[in-house]
Scaffold this motif. Structure first.
Motif, PDB file in Angstrom:
ATOM      1  N   PHE A 144       0.842  -1.190   0.000  1.00  0.00           N
ATOM      2  CA  PHE A 144       0.000   0.000   0.000  1.00  0.00           C
ATOM      3  C   PHE A 144       0.880   1.243   0.000  1.00  0.00           C
ATOM      4  O   PHE A 144       2.080   1.181   0.293  1.00  0.00           O
ATOM      5  CB  PHE A 144      -0.956   0.021   1.202  1.00  0.00           C
ATOM      6  CG  PHE A 144      -0.314  -0.276   2.526  1.00  0.00           C
ATOM      7  CD1 PHE A 144       0.300   0.713   3.278  1.00  0.00           C
ATOM      8  CD2 PHE A 144      -0.323  -1.579   3.035  1.00  0.00           C
ATOM      9  CE1 PHE A 144       0.889   0.429   4.501  1.00  0.00           C
ATOM     10  CE2 PHE A 144       0.264  -1.879   4.260  1.00  0.00           C
ATOM     11  CZ  PHE A 144       0.870  -0.867   5.006  1.00  0.00           C
ATOM     12  N   GLU A 145       0.282   2.370  -0.349  1.00  0.00           N
ATOM     13  CA  GLU A 145       1.005   3.643  -0.388  1.00  0.00           C
ATOM     14  C   GLU A 145       0.058   4.771  -0.033  1.00  0.00           C
ATOM     15  O   GLU A 145      -1.167   4.631  -0.123  1.00  0.00           O
ATOM     16  CB  GLU A 145       1.617   3.887  -1.765  1.00  0.00           C
ATOM     17  CG  GLU A 145       0.604   3.945  -2.887  1.00  0.00           C
ATOM     18  CD  GLU A 145       1.253   4.052  -4.257  1.00  0.00           C
ATOM     19  OE1 GLU A 145       0.707   4.810  -5.096  1.00  0.00           O
ATOM     20  OE2 GLU A 145       2.287   3.390  -4.490  1.00  0.00           O
ATOM     21  N   SER A 146       0.635   5.902   0.370  1.00  0.00           N
ATOM     22  CA  SER A 146      -0.192   7.036   0.778  1.00  0.00           C
ATOM     23  C   SER A 146       0.632   8.324   0.725  1.00  0.00           C
ATOM     24  O   SER A 146       1.841   8.305   0.973  1.00  0.00           O
ATOM     25  CB  SER A 146      -0.734   6.829   2.194  1.00  0.00           C
ATOM     26  OG  SER A 146      -1.538   7.916   2.602  1.00  0.00           O
ATOM     27  N   GLU A 147      -0.024   9.424   0.407  1.00  0.00           N
ATOM     28  CA  GLU A 147       0.602  10.737   0.383  1.00  0.00           C
ATOM     29  C   GLU A 147      -0.194  11.678   1.277  1.00  0.00           C
ATOM     30  O   GLU A 147      -1.436  11.637   1.285  1.00  0.00           O
ATOM     31  CB  GLU A 147       0.644  11.288  -1.044  1.00  0.00           C
ATOM     32  CG  GLU A 147       1.393  12.603  -1.177  1.00  0.00           C
ATOM     33  CD  GLU A 147       1.525  13.039  -2.623  1.00  0.00           C
ATOM     34  OE1 GLU A 147       2.464  13.785  -2.942  1.00  0.00           O
ATOM     35  OE2 GLU A 147       0.677  12.621  -3.452  1.00  0.00           O
ATOM     36  N   ASN A 148       0.501  12.518   2.046  1.00  0.00           N
ATOM     37  CA  ASN A 148      -0.210  13.421   2.953  1.00  0.00           C
ATOM     38  C   ASN A 148      -0.873  14.561   2.176  1.00  0.00           C
ATOM     39  O   ASN A 148      -0.648  14.745   0.981  1.00  0.00           O
ATOM     40  CB  ASN A 148       0.714  13.959   4.050  1.00  0.00           C
ATOM     41  CG  ASN A 148       1.812  14.862   3.512  1.00  0.00           C
ATOM     42  OD1 ASN A 148       2.024  14.955   2.312  1.00  0.00           O
ATOM     43  ND2 ASN A 148       2.516  15.539   4.407  1.00  0.00           N
ATOM     44  N   ILE A 205       4.977  14.355   1.998  1.00  0.00           N
ATOM     45  CA  ILE A 205       5.420  13.024   2.419  1.00  0.00           C
ATOM     46  C   ILE A 205       4.681  11.978   1.592  1.00  0.00           C
ATOM     47  O   ILE A 205       3.452  12.024   1.471  1.00  0.00           O
ATOM     48  CB  ILE A 205       5.151  12.759   3.919  1.00  0.00           C
ATOM     49  CG1 ILE A 205       5.801  13.822   4.795  1.00  0.00           C
ATOM     50  CG2 ILE A 205       5.677  11.378   4.309  1.00  0.00           C
ATOM     51  CD1 ILE A 205       5.536  13.624   6.280  1.00  0.00           C
ATOM     52  N   PHE A 206       5.412  11.044   1.039  1.00  0.00           N
ATOM     53  CA  PHE A 206       4.835   9.938   0.279  1.00  0.00           C
ATOM     54  C   PHE A 206       5.421   8.642   0.820  1.00  0.00           C
ATOM     55  O   PHE A 206       6.637   8.493   0.895  1.00  0.00           O
ATOM     56  CB  PHE A 206       5.151  10.099  -1.209  1.00  0.00           C
ATOM     57  CG  PHE A 206       4.616   8.988  -2.066  1.00  0.00           C
ATOM     58  CD1 PHE A 206       3.251   8.772  -2.172  1.00  0.00           C
ATOM     59  CD2 PHE A 206       5.483   8.169  -2.772  1.00  0.00           C
ATOM     60  CE1 PHE A 206       2.756   7.748  -2.974  1.00  0.00           C
ATOM     61  CE2 PHE A 206       5.004   7.142  -3.577  1.00  0.00           C
ATOM     62  CZ  PHE A 206       3.624   6.939  -3.678  1.00  0.00           C
ATOM     63  N   VAL A 207       4.573   7.724   1.213  1.00  0.00           N
ATOM     64  CA  VAL A 207       5.013   6.478   1.848  1.00  0.00           C
ATOM     65  C   VAL A 207       4.554   5.281   1.025  1.00  0.00           C
ATOM     66  O   VAL A 207       3.410   5.227   0.574  1.00  0.00           O
ATOM     67  CB  VAL A 207       4.446   6.352   3.280  1.00  0.00           C
ATOM     68  CG1 VAL A 207       4.786   4.985   3.868  1.00  0.00           C
ATOM     69  CG2 VAL A 207       4.997   7.450   4.165  1.00  0.00           C
ATOM     70  N   GLN A 208       5.453   4.324   0.838  1.00  0.00           N
ATOM     71  CA  GLN A 208       5.140   3.042   0.206  1.00  0.00           C
ATOM     72  C   GLN A 208       5.616   1.922   1.118  1.00  0.00           C
ATOM     73  O   GLN A 208       6.721   1.997   1.671  1.00  0.00           O
ATOM     74  CB  GLN A 208       5.838   2.927  -1.155  1.00  0.00           C
ATOM     75  CG  GLN A 208       5.354   3.921  -2.198  1.00  0.00           C
ATOM     76  CD  GLN A 208       6.194   3.856  -3.456  1.00  0.00           C
ATOM     77  OE1 GLN A 208       7.380   4.188  -3.436  1.00  0.00           O
ATOM     78  NE2 GLN A 208       5.611   3.432  -4.550  1.00  0.00           N
TER      79      GLN A 208
END
Length: 407
Positions: free
Chosen positions: A258-262, A267-270
């Motif tokens: 999964f991934e998400s960006e604030n 901030i971008f997280v994978q």
């Protein structure tokens, strides 16, 4: 005070000032590329094999930034027949216009001025690498470097020797292409060795392809060795599959990803994770702006805490962990786990002995929130795989208890 003593004091003062002034004349103020050539370890870590390969990764980092900005799909790296390196990308191309107040083209400033990194004018919200000075440093530590740019309807070239331009930026024939190619030969007077390892380069380039899904990276060797091509559209899940070479040992498949960006896009997280019954599974791999964070840091802390919390919450909600039992330990949760976490930040703060520990506190909080939200949702929507994971970590916890009792 006697005249004789007074004269002696003045003589001592004169000697002191004379020594001080002599000392000042011996102090060298190192500026620009001279500082890089005198103290290369401060910029690339070492003058051995590690620093030699870091030269390549610094240039590749610029090309990866072009991909992150949405302007490049491919990077080609070649170990040339003379032992040098050529890195080409299909991005926008380094700017060639003359910068106001300098009379020099932007590409030349990017390659010669420590205060004018390519990140300073190309509009990236995030950049790979640690110091943002990659192209300038590589130029300073190369006996020869050539830059070729396809931009603004033409092909442009310029040559350098030990960081100093030996030709002006030259416009050639018309070109409809776009991108930058940098070819350099590491300075044998600086490095302990100038022979590149195909395996070392391939491993890191494959890692970058995993971390940047959709980016195609090729490595060729004109010395020669067989070429390799890395392109992983599935990103981190493909990375985890690569780290878990024994399918029969997997607790669940495919890997969870999964991934998400604030909200403000800073901030971008994978994340990709997978459990295996194989105790020596792929382990934990964390990255910040595509740099391996060997010493961990805030993003790792947020991930590890959230992972243990989610597993315990799910196990209790679904009756696999009685309410009066102690929580499953973090060690049991991590048993047989392969995990890759990649975070990209606008303003990363690195610290530690090798500047590979991430210190941004916002990374801890955001990664923790993302893992709790997305992993909980995945477990709820995949009850069979979730139950298998909980059984696996409970067995690991039981095995650990047995070992402790035997001790």
């Amino acid at each position: 005070m006697s005249p004789q003593n007074d004269s002696g004091g003045r003589a001592a003062d004169t000697a002191t000032w004379g020594f001080f002034i002599w000392g000042l004349t011996c102090i060298q103020v190192l500026e620009g590329l001279e500082a890089v050539r005198r103290r290369p370890g401060m910029y690339i870590g070492s003058i051995g094999e590690r620093g030699l390969h870091q030269m390549v990764f610094q240039v590749v980092s610029y090309a990866v930034d072009e991909h992150l900005a949405g302007d490049a799909d491919a990077i080609d790296v070649t170990i040339t027949a003379d032992g040098g390196i050529r890195v080409a990308d299909d991005g926008r191309g380094l700017p060639v216009e003359v910068q106001e107040g300098t009379g020099r083209p932007a590409v030349e400033l990017a390659l010669t001025e420590l205060s004018f990194g390519p990140k300073s004018h190309t509009g990236y919200w995030v950049s790979g690498g640690i110091n943002g000075l990659g192209l300038c440093v590589v130029n300073a530590l190369s006996s020869h470097l050539t830059v070729e740019v396809h931009r603004d309807g033409h092909r442009w070239t310029q040559e350098y020797k030990k960081g100093i331009p030996i030709t002006a930026l030259t416009r050639h024939e018309e070109s409809s292409g776009h991108g930058t190619a940098i070819a350099f030969l590491p300075d044998a007077d600086i490095f302990e060795t100038t022979r590149y390892s195909f395996a070392t380069l391939s491993e890191r380039l494959q890692e970058l392809a995993f971390l940047n899904g959709g980016l195609a990276i090729s490595l060729n060797d004109e010395r020669p060795e067989r070429p390799v091509h890395h392109h992983h559209a599935d990103g981190l899940r493909a990375y985890v599959a690569h780290l878990n070479p024994y399918p029969t040992s997997l607790v669940h498949s495919p890997a969870i990803g999964f991934e998400s960006e604030n909200e403000d896009g800073t901030i971008f997280v994978q994340v990709a994770i997978q459990w295996s019954t194989w105790s020596s599974a792929g382990g934990f791999h964390s990255f910040a702006n595509s740099t391996r964070t060997h010493e961990g840091g805030a993003h790792e802390q947020g991930f590890r805490t959230a992972l243990t919390d989610v597993v315990n919450d799910y196990a209790r909600r679904n009756g696999q962990l009685p309410s009066d039992d102690e929580d499953i330990t973090a060690a049991a949760v991590h048993e047989g786990l392969t995990a890759v976490i990649s975070i990209k930040l606008t303003h990363p703060v690195f610290e530690g002995a090798t500047r590979t520990r991430l210190a941004n506190p916002e990374a801890d909080a955001y990664v923790h929130m993302v893992v709790r939200r997305h992993l909980t949702a995945w477990l709820d929507h995949n009850p069979d795989e979730a139950s298998a994971i909980i059984r696996h970590v409970l067995n690991a916890s039981t095995d650990a208890d047995v070992v402790m009792k035997e001790l």
